[in-house]
Design a protein around this motif. Structure first.
Motif, PDB file in Angstrom:
ATOM      1  N   HIS A  70       0.885  -1.102  -0.028  1.00  0.00           N
ATOM      2  CA  HIS A  70       0.033   0.013  -0.021  1.00  0.00           C
ATOM      3  C   HIS A  70       0.636   1.151   0.090  1.00  0.00           C
ATOM      4  N   ALA A  71       2.106   1.227   0.717  1.00  0.00           N
ATOM      5  CA  ALA A  71       2.748   2.487   0.623  1.00  0.00           C
ATOM      6  C   ALA A  71       3.306   2.650  -0.642  1.00  0.00           C
ATOM      7  N   ILE A  72       3.695   1.730  -1.509  1.00  0.00           N
ATOM      8  CA  ILE A  72       4.296   2.046  -2.859  1.00  0.00           C
ATOM      9  C   ILE A  72       3.029   2.532  -3.564  1.00  0.00           C
ATOM     10  N   SER A  73       1.725   1.871  -3.463  1.00  0.00           N
ATOM     11  CA  SER A  73       0.623   2.329  -4.214  1.00  0.00           C
ATOM     12  C   SER A  73       0.316   3.865  -3.832  1.00  0.00           C
ATOM     13  N   GLN A  74       0.438   4.261  -2.713  1.00  0.00           N
ATOM     14  CA  GLN A  74       0.068   5.764  -2.329  1.00  0.00           C
ATOM     15  C   GLN A  74       1.210   6.524  -2.840  1.00  0.00           C
ATOM     16  N   HIS A  75       2.332   6.131  -2.959  1.00  0.00           N
ATOM     17  CA  HIS A  75       3.367   6.844  -3.587  1.00  0.00           C
ATOM     18  C   HIS A  75       3.333   7.049  -5.193  1.00  0.00           C
ATOM     19  N   GLY A  76       2.981   5.655  -5.891  1.00  0.00           N
ATOM     20  CA  GLY A  76       2.770   5.506  -7.274  1.00  0.00           C
ATOM     21  C   GLY A  76       4.072   5.331  -7.888  1.00  0.00           C
ATOM     22  N   ILE A  77       3.951   4.578  -8.973  1.00  0.00           N
ATOM     23  CA  ILE A  77       5.101   4.301  -9.708  1.00  0.00           C
ATOM     24  C   ILE A  77       4.771   5.069 -10.951  1.00  0.00           C
ATOM     25  N   ALA A  78       5.891   5.797 -11.614  1.00  0.00           N
ATOM     26  CA  ALA A  78       5.649   6.631 -12.697  1.00  0.00           C
ATOM     27  C   ALA A  78       7.236   7.185 -12.992  1.00  0.00           C
ATOM     28  N   GLY A  79       7.737   6.807 -14.137  1.00  0.00           N
ATOM     29  CA  GLY A  79       9.079   7.394 -14.308  1.00  0.00           C
ATOM     30  C   GLY A  79       9.509   6.706 -15.849  1.00  0.00           C
ATOM     31  N   ARG A  80      10.888   6.982 -16.121  1.00  0.00           N
ATOM     32  CA  ARG A  80      11.382   6.291 -17.357  1.00  0.00           C
ATOM     33  C   ARG A  80      11.500   4.810 -17.328  1.00  0.00           C
ATOM     34  N   GLY A  81      10.833   4.261 -18.249  1.00  0.00           N
ATOM     35  CA  GLY A  81      11.068   2.695 -18.450  1.00  0.00           C
ATOM     36  C   GLY A  81      12.176   2.506 -19.336  1.00  0.00           C
ATOM     37  N   VAL A  82      12.777   1.539 -19.281  1.00  0.00           N
ATOM     38  CA  VAL A  82      14.140   1.092 -20.140  1.00  0.00           C
ATOM     39  C   VAL A  82      13.796  -0.473 -20.514  1.00  0.00           C
ATOM     40  N   LEU A  83      13.831  -0.840 -21.666  1.00  0.00           N
ATOM     41  CA  LEU A  83      13.591  -2.317 -22.059  1.00  0.00           C
ATOM     42  C   LEU A  83      15.103  -2.750 -22.760  1.00  0.00           C
ATOM     43  N   LEU A  84      15.504  -3.764 -21.902  1.00  0.00           N
ATOM     44  CA  LEU A  84      16.717  -4.577 -22.559  1.00  0.00           C
ATOM     45  C   LEU A  84      16.186  -5.584 -23.228  1.00  0.00           C
ATOM     46  N   ASP A  85      16.263  -5.573 -24.550  1.00  0.00           N
ATOM     47  CA  ASP A  85      15.477  -6.772 -25.287  1.00  0.00           C
ATOM     48  C   ASP A  85      16.666  -7.846 -25.479  1.00  0.00           C
ATOM     49  N   TYR A  86      16.879  -8.468 -24.259  1.00  0.00           N
ATOM     50  CA  TYR A  86      18.081  -9.368 -24.429  1.00  0.00           C
ATOM     51  C   TYR A  86      17.433 -10.515 -25.295  1.00  0.00           C
ATOM     52  N   TYR A  87      16.287 -11.155 -25.692  1.00  0.00           N
ATOM     53  CA  TYR A  87      15.937 -12.134 -26.445  1.00  0.00           C
ATOM     54  C   TYR A  87      16.199 -11.842 -27.858  1.00  0.00           C
ATOM     55  N   ALA A  88      15.888 -10.558 -28.140  1.00  0.00           N
ATOM     56  CA  ALA A  88      16.182 -10.241 -29.472  1.00  0.00           C
ATOM     57  C   ALA A  88      17.608  -9.892 -29.826  1.00  0.00           C
ATOM     58  N   TRP A  89      18.237  -9.605 -28.859  1.00  0.00           N
ATOM     59  CA  TRP A  89      19.899  -9.254 -28.964  1.00  0.00           C
ATOM     60  C   TRP A  89      20.433 -10.660 -29.024  1.00  0.00           C
ATOM     61  N   ALA A  90      20.248 -11.649 -28.307  1.00  0.00           N
ATOM     62  CA  ALA A  90      20.941 -12.853 -28.280  1.00  0.00           C
ATOM     63  C   ALA A  90      20.720 -13.746 -29.465  1.00  0.00           C
TER      64      ALA A  90
END
Length: 327
Positions: free
Chosen positions: A145-165
């Motif tokens: 609940h503490a994380i919910s009340q803070h909220g999660i929002a920001g810059r996401g980064v995808l490392l597409d390891y499967y495609a790279w491999a």
């Protein structure tokens, strides 16, 4: 951040600096309970208004929205002895034209966040920020609940390891104990032109969800085996990986397999012990990264704005992801 600045005037400590800081203390050298004795959200503290605003300004370009939530019906036979979703619809007693949903499920059976009450440091016998295991059942401290009340929002980064491999001739089965090394993840980032920023939310695509749907058609018996004898590609359990995950100061980390780290584990410890128990870094698992990977490849851009709304459940151990990526 004021508590961190007081104890670490040079800035956020590296793993090596933590070892020096923790000398003489009755905790593992990697312990990073740095946000204050009353802290309940760990590295979500990195998602300050300035960090969120900067991510919004740099990442929101064309308004495309991508869901990161796998259907609630998957996996149909969850690993680690977890129960699958049970969903029923009932006619409301007030009127035959009114309906209600009822869900009976384990919050960690599908796309989800491991919260800070899920997994502690086994050797120390404590959860994040010195929370005693017994207190998990008697208090709400460090609840989701503490994380919910803070909220999660920001810059996401995808490392597409499967495609790279696959592009580099390192073909593997995501439903095998294939270990992703820290050096390989750095190579993926370089190949994609990604430079990490403090507070990034890291997503690693190992190909599990893609392989799951292939196995539904090719070999459904293998899915049953995985429910009882889990085996998945994931990040390696090594000092190099600990340094990579710690020192880049990700606000959260996530993958598309049920364990995030390679399973079965290949060392005497779990990375969960460090990420959750010592660093307060929540872990996303079974995040659906298939459509996201296509959007990133199309744009040749592997960063985006991301939001997630965990359940506001007092004392909750984990939560459905409820995550979206925005371009």
């Amino acid at each position: 951040m004021e508590h961190v600045k007081k104890n670490f005037p040079k800035g956020l400590p590296t793993l090596a600096e933590l070892a020096e800081h923790n000398k003489g203390k009755d905790v593992p050298p990697e312990t990073a309970w740095i946000w204050g004795e009353d802290d309940d959200i760990g590295r979500i503290n990195l998602l300050t208004p300035d960090v969120v605003r900067a991510a919004q300004q740099s990442e929101l370009k064309d308004g495309k929205v991508v869901s990161l939530n796998w259907s609630l019906e998957f996996p149909k036979a969850p690993s680690f002895e977890r129960s699958p979703l049970k969903h029923r619809i009932e006619v409301h007693p007030l009127n035959p034209c009114i309906f209600d949903d009822f869900y009976d499920t384990n919050s960690q059976a599908g796309s989800q966040w491991d919260g800070l009450r899920h997994f502690g440091h086994v050797g120390l016998g404590k959860m994040y920020n010195n929370l005693a295991p017994a207190d998990v059942l008697t208090s709400t401290r460090c609840g989701i609940h503490a994380i919910s009340q803070h909220g999660i929002a920001g810059r996401g980064v995808l490392l597409d390891y499967y495609a790279w491999a696959h592009k580099n001739g390192k073909v593997y089965d995501p439903t095998s104990a294939h270990a992703m090394t820290a050096a390989d993840l750095q190579a993926v980032a370089e190949d994609q032109g990604v430079t990490f920023k403090t507070g990034d939310i890291l997503f690693i695509r190992g190909g599990y969800i893609k392989r799951y749907h292939e196995l539904e058609k090719e070999n459904s018996a293998r899915l049953t085996e995985l429910a009882h004898e889990p085996e998945f590609a994931g990040v390696e359990q090594t000092d190099a990986m600990k340094t990579f995950l710690h020192d880049n100061y990700f606000a959260a980390v996530a993958g598309d397999a049920p364990a995030f780290e390679v399973w079965p584990r290949q060392t005497e410890y779990y990375l969960h012990e460090f990420l959750l128990g010592l660093w307060g870094c929540i872990i996303g698992e079974m995040i659906d990264l298939e459509q996201l990977s296509k959007e990133c490849e199309q744009r040749k851009r592997w960063t985006f704005f991301v939001t997630s709304a965990p359940l506001n459940s007092p004392g909750g151990v984990a939560s459905f992801a409820n995550a979206l990526a925005f371009f």
